[in-house]
Design a protein around this motif. Structure first.
Motif, mmCIF file in Angstrom:
data_model
loop_
_atom_site.group_PDB
_atom_site.id
_atom_site.type_symbol
_atom_site.label_atom_id
_atom_site.label_comp_id
_atom_site.label_asym_id
_atom_site.label_seq_id
_atom_site.Cartn_x
_atom_site.Cartn_y
_atom_site.Cartn_z
ATOM 1 N N ARG A 300 0.843 -1.213 0.000
ATOM 2 C CA ARG A 300 0.000 0.000 0.000
ATOM 3 C C ARG A 300 0.872 1.254 0.000
ATOM 4 N N VAL A 301 2.063 1.174 0.587
ATOM 5 C CA VAL A 301 2.981 2.317 0.602
ATOM 6 C C VAL A 301 3.550 2.547 -0.804
ATOM 7 N N ILE A 302 3.910 1.457 -1.468
ATOM 8 C CA ILE A 302 4.435 1.555 -2.834
ATOM 9 C C ILE A 302 3.376 2.154 -3.754
ATOM 10 N N ALA A 303 2.123 1.713 -3.574
ATOM 11 C CA ALA A 303 1.033 2.241 -4.399
ATOM 12 C C ALA A 303 0.766 3.715 -4.075
ATOM 13 N N ALA A 304 0.791 4.060 -2.792
ATOM 14 C CA ALA A 304 0.530 5.456 -2.397
ATOM 15 C C ALA A 304 1.570 6.391 -3.012
ATOM 16 N N ALA A 305 2.799 5.890 -3.186
ATOM 17 C CA ALA A 305 3.867 6.722 -3.746
ATOM 18 C C ALA A 305 3.832 6.715 -5.276
ATOM 19 N N GLY A 306 2.849 6.024 -5.859
ATOM 20 C CA GLY A 306 2.650 6.097 -7.305
ATOM 21 C C GLY A 306 3.355 5.021 -8.109
ATOM 22 N N LEU A 307 3.853 3.960 -7.446
ATOM 23 C CA LEU A 307 4.500 2.866 -8.177
ATOM 24 C C LEU A 307 3.586 1.634 -8.155
#
Ligand code: PHE
Length: 366
Positions: A300-307
């Motif tokens: 979810r952190v990777i997705a939140a940062a746009g990756l």
């Protein structure tokens, strides 16, 4: 007419031979000032017949332009001459003896940050930074801590009264983890960074100060797994403590932004009232001590940062720089770090000439 011509000639001569900026200013006032002769001559134009004016006006304008140009040129020449004279007059004595030079010392926190940057640079990590005044999206939400997450309350956060333009809370960052988000947003993937810096929590006693220092590490790439995390941290701790017998214990833990999360302990023994890192905590006379929080970066952190978390994964870790400095250099009261007492700094500070390098040993003291 002839009057204007001769007056102009006289003014130009005086300007060309003026030897100071003050003399030049006197010439400017005399000709172009409010009561200067050029200005007065311009005023007489109103009382002239159109024929007279057609002759006099261009003559006065020409005189004004010539004098203004001469003033500019002379001013530039005088300023250049003055600068050259100053350069010739002022000298810099480069022969000062070195022992008279630096009175200050490098604070152990700065020293340890330099050591960490040196160690991680060797492993291919770049140094990233982020703001100390953060918003709650970067500090919490993007790190998988939404408004209702209990971890938010545990951070003893200092909030500002104002909100950002997007309506986000403004706060002093409680950890360096928001730099993970900023680095991924800015640089994308793959990524290998460390982020040292100040963090703030409303907490104060012998082992806590409201401001302290953390260092964050983040690796984002393809096929990264826990083995990479363990090897990296082991390599780092061996280089930092400058001994080969560092033993790590990975303990399951919980951080909202990593999954799985592991706390890293190192073995140590007490020697002369100090904790000396080394050996397994299970050996006789030894114990375990927690030194790092870490884990595989939460999807979810990777997705939140746009990756895209299906394409990229990685690991992250964070630890207290002040505590690393205490462990390595043996100061016991954290508050003394920020008192600015010259006796403490003279004792625990480092020479500015003693830059940490891997070849010379990152903690070398000369
Ligand atoms: N941000 C955590 C803390 O302040 C440390 C941490 C960083 C843990 C990165 C896991 C990964 O305690």
């Amino acid at each position: 007419m002839t009057d204007i011509t001769s007056q102009t000639q006289a003014a130009l001569a005086a300007i060309a031979t003026a030897t100071s900026l003050e003399a030049l200013e006197a010439q400017r006032l005399d000709a172009l000032g409010k009561k200067g002769w050029v200005s007065l001559a311009l005023k007489t134009l109103g009382g002239m017949s159109p024929e007279e004016r057609a002759v006099a006006a261009p003559a006065i304008q020409t005189a004004r332009a010539e004098i203004a140009a001469a003033l500019d040129a002379r001013k530039a020449a005088l300023e250049t001459a003055e600068l050259e004279a100053r350069l010739a007059r002022e000298t810099l004595d480069l022969t000062l003896p070195a022992h008279a030079a630096p009175k200050g010392s490098v604070h152990p926190v700065s020293q340890v940050m330099d050591e960490l940057a040196e160690i991680f640079a060797d492993l291919g990590f770049a140094v990233a930074t982020g703001p100390e005044i953060e918003d709650d999206w970067h500090n919490f939400t993007a790190l998988n801590m939404d408004e209702t997450h209990p971890a938010r309350a545990m951070h003893d956060t200092f909030y500002f009264p104002d909100k950002t333009a997007e309506g986000r809370e403004v706060l002093l960052r409680t950890h360096t983890s928001p730099v993970q988000i900023r680095a991924m947003q800015e640089h994308g993937a793959p990524l290998r960074i460390i982020a040292p810096g100040r963090v703030y929590r409303s907490d104060s006693d012998a082992t806590h100060t409201p401001m302290f220092h953390q260092i964050e590490g983040l690796v984002i790439d393809k096929d990264i797994h826990l083995g990479h995390l363990k090897w990296t941290l082991e390599t780092f701790l061996k280089a930092f403590f400058e001994r080969e017998d560092i033993v790590l214990r990975l303990r399951p833990s919980y951080f909202p932004f990593t999954e799985p999360s592991v706390e890293i302990d190192v073995g140590y023994a007490m020697e002369g009232g100090r904790r000396i890192v080394g050996g397994s905590g299970d050996e006789p006379g030894h114990a375990w001590m927690e030194v790092l929080g870490s884990g595989m970066v939460n999807r979810r952190v990777i997705a939140a940062a746009g990756l895209d978390p299906d394409e990229w994964q990685g690991f992250a870790f964070g630890t207290g720089v002040d505590r690393l400095a205490q462990l390595k250099y043996g100061m016991n009261d954290l508050r003394a770090f920020f008192d600015g007492d010259p006796r403490w700094l003279a004792h625990y500070g480092f020479s500015p000439f003693d830059q940490p390098t891997l070849s010379a040993g990152v903690g070398a003291r000369t």
